[in-house]
Write an enzyme that holds these catalytic residues in place. Structure first.
Site, short mmCIF file in Angstrom:
data_model
loop_
_atom_site.label_atom_id
_atom_site.label_comp_id
_atom_site.label_asym_id
_atom_site.label_seq_id
_atom_site.Cartn_x
_atom_site.Cartn_y
_atom_site.Cartn_z
N ASN A 34 8.73 0.11 4.50
CA ASN A 34 8.14 -0.93 3.76
C ASN A 34 9.09 -2.13 3.83
O ASN A 34 10.04 -2.20 3.20
CB ASN A 34 7.68 -0.52 2.37
CG ASN A 34 7.20 -1.75 1.74
OD1 ASN A 34 7.19 -3.07 1.78
ND2 ASN A 34 5.99 -1.22 0.66
N GLU A 42 3.36 -3.53 4.22
CA GLU A 42 3.61 -4.87 3.66
C GLU A 42 4.52 -5.89 4.49
O GLU A 42 5.23 -6.57 4.20
CB GLU A 42 4.72 -4.55 2.39
CG GLU A 42 3.95 -3.89 1.02
CD GLU A 42 4.53 -4.76 -0.24
OE1 GLU A 42 3.92 -5.41 -0.64
OE2 GLU A 42 5.27 -3.76 -0.64
N ASP A 45 4.27 4.36 2.53
CA ASP A 45 4.73 4.04 1.03
C ASP A 45 3.41 4.70 0.45
O ASP A 45 2.40 3.90 0.45
CB ASP A 45 4.89 2.45 0.78
CG ASP A 45 5.07 2.23 -0.40
OD1 ASP A 45 5.08 3.21 -1.42
OD2 ASP A 45 5.46 1.06 -1.03
N ASN A 97 3.56 5.18 -2.82
CA ASN A 97 3.61 4.93 -4.22
C ASN A 97 3.33 6.24 -5.03
O ASN A 97 2.43 5.90 -5.99
CB ASN A 97 2.50 3.70 -4.27
CG ASN A 97 3.11 2.17 -4.20
OD1 ASN A 97 4.08 2.27 -4.61
ND2 ASN A 97 2.41 1.58 -3.68
N ASP A 117 8.42 6.99 -0.42
CA ASP A 117 8.19 6.68 0.94
C ASP A 117 8.19 7.98 1.62
O ASP A 117 9.49 8.60 1.39
CB ASP A 117 9.15 5.53 1.57
CG ASP A 117 8.70 4.41 0.92
OD1 ASP A 117 8.13 3.51 1.40
OD2 ASP A 117 9.66 4.06 0.04
N ASP A 127 13.28 -3.98 -0.59
CA ASP A 127 13.50 -3.14 -1.74
C ASP A 127 13.30 -1.68 -1.54
O ASP A 127 13.83 -0.79 -2.07
CB ASP A 127 12.67 -3.42 -3.16
CG ASP A 127 11.42 -3.92 -2.81
OD1 ASP A 127 10.75 -3.95 -1.74
OD2 ASP A 127 10.68 -4.23 -3.90
N HIS A 128 12.60 -1.31 -0.20
CA HIS A 128 12.60 -0.07 0.35
C HIS A 128 13.64 0.30 1.59
O HIS A 128 13.76 -0.74 2.05
CB HIS A 128 11.26 0.21 0.90
CG HIS A 128 10.14 0.20 0.09
ND1 HIS A 128 9.22 1.26 -0.45
CD2 HIS A 128 9.48 -0.80 -0.60
CE1 HIS A 128 8.49 0.90 -1.54
NE2 HIS A 128 8.40 -0.44 -1.55
#
Length: 263
Positions: free
Chosen positions: A9, A36, A152, A154, A223, A252-253
């Site tokens: 991501n 994303e 991802d 989530n 992930d 951030d990933h």
DNA sequence: ATGACTACTCCCAGTAGA
């Protein structure tokens, strides 16, 4: 040479293009699922990535979401979108198929909805999206072919996958309904390869920009790289390139990858 | 903690992420 399949991501591909190119050169993945990308297809930095030897397929969207597949092997076919809701305008799902020496390999790149705040329409959308994913995954697994479901999700699968589980009990990434839906997906026969290769390790793929989370290792494992039963015996390794999270201007990933036996 | 950080957008305060 083994085949490496990765997911990342990137949190805006245009913000991350330099890091993406650096990581591609360093990691040398054969197939990459990006989430994303946060841009329309025309704005995707296709040329720079093609210059490294990748075929590129995007399923983009303005501002939010957006997924892409990169592959050093040519795509035999690709398909964007997840069946089951014609009204769904979010670009979150993209499948591709390539041919290795050993035969076909199908890859599904997904960006599962976050679902917060809960309760509410966003959480309902997440649960409905998971049902649609479970339906598609059932079709894929019924084919008895090599498939990677990557992206991802989530979803924090278990309390070992979050730095402080007690703080996440009411969060849409960790509530029982969501974890059970993920368990139902796995029960079709999919294997969570990162956990399988690190059974006793604390291993994260995401660290919030807030509260100095990276420096404190306050992470989440959300992930995932799932493989179908016939592919499982060919998986040699699975890792997180967590060092990428420490780079300047990082997503951030962190990228996650698995390695298959030579094609 | 209606928080913090980062990125996006009909340029800039509002939305989204997780």
């Amino acid at each position: 040479m083994p085949i490496r399949v990765a997911t990342w991501n990137v949190n805006s591909v245009r913000q991350r293009i330099d890091l993406l190119l650096t990581w591609l050169k360093e990691c040398q993945p054969d197939i990459v699922c990006l989430q994303e990308i946060k841009c329309v297809d025309e704005a995707f930095p296709r040329l720079e990535i093609e210059a490294l030897g990748y075929n590129v397929v995007t399923h983009g969207q303005k501002t939010f979401n957006g997924v892409a597949l990169l592959s050093k092997l040519r795509f035999d076919e690709t398909k964007s979108g997840l069946a089951g809701d014609d009204e769904d305008a979010h670009a979150r799902f993209l499948e591709g198929m390539v041919t290795l020496k050993s035969g076909v390999l199908r890859i599904a790149c997904l960006y599962l909805p976050n679902g917060n705040p809960r309760p509410g329409p966003k959480f309902d959308y997440k649960l409905a999206w998971m049902e649609r994913l479970i339906n598609r995954a059932a079709e894929l697994i019924a084919g008895n072919l090599p498939v990677v479901l990557a992206g991802d999700f989530n979803v924090i699968p278990t309390e070992r996958d979050v730095y402080k589980p007690e703080r996440w009990l009411d969060d849409a990434l960790f509530v029982p309904e969501v974890r059970h839906a993920f368990e139902r997906l796995l029960a079709q026969g999919w294997t969570d390869t990162l956990r399988q290769h690190h059974p006793d390790e604390t291993i994260y793929t995401f660290w919030d920009y807030f509260r100095n989370a990276w420096a404190r290792d306050a992470g989440l494992r959300i992930d995932h790289l799932l493989v179908s039963p016939v592919l499982l015996e060919r998986v040699r390794d699975a890792q997180v390139d967590s060092f990428v999270r420490g780079w300047e201007k990082a997503s951030d990933h962190a990228p996650v990858w698995l390695e298959l036996d030579p094609a």
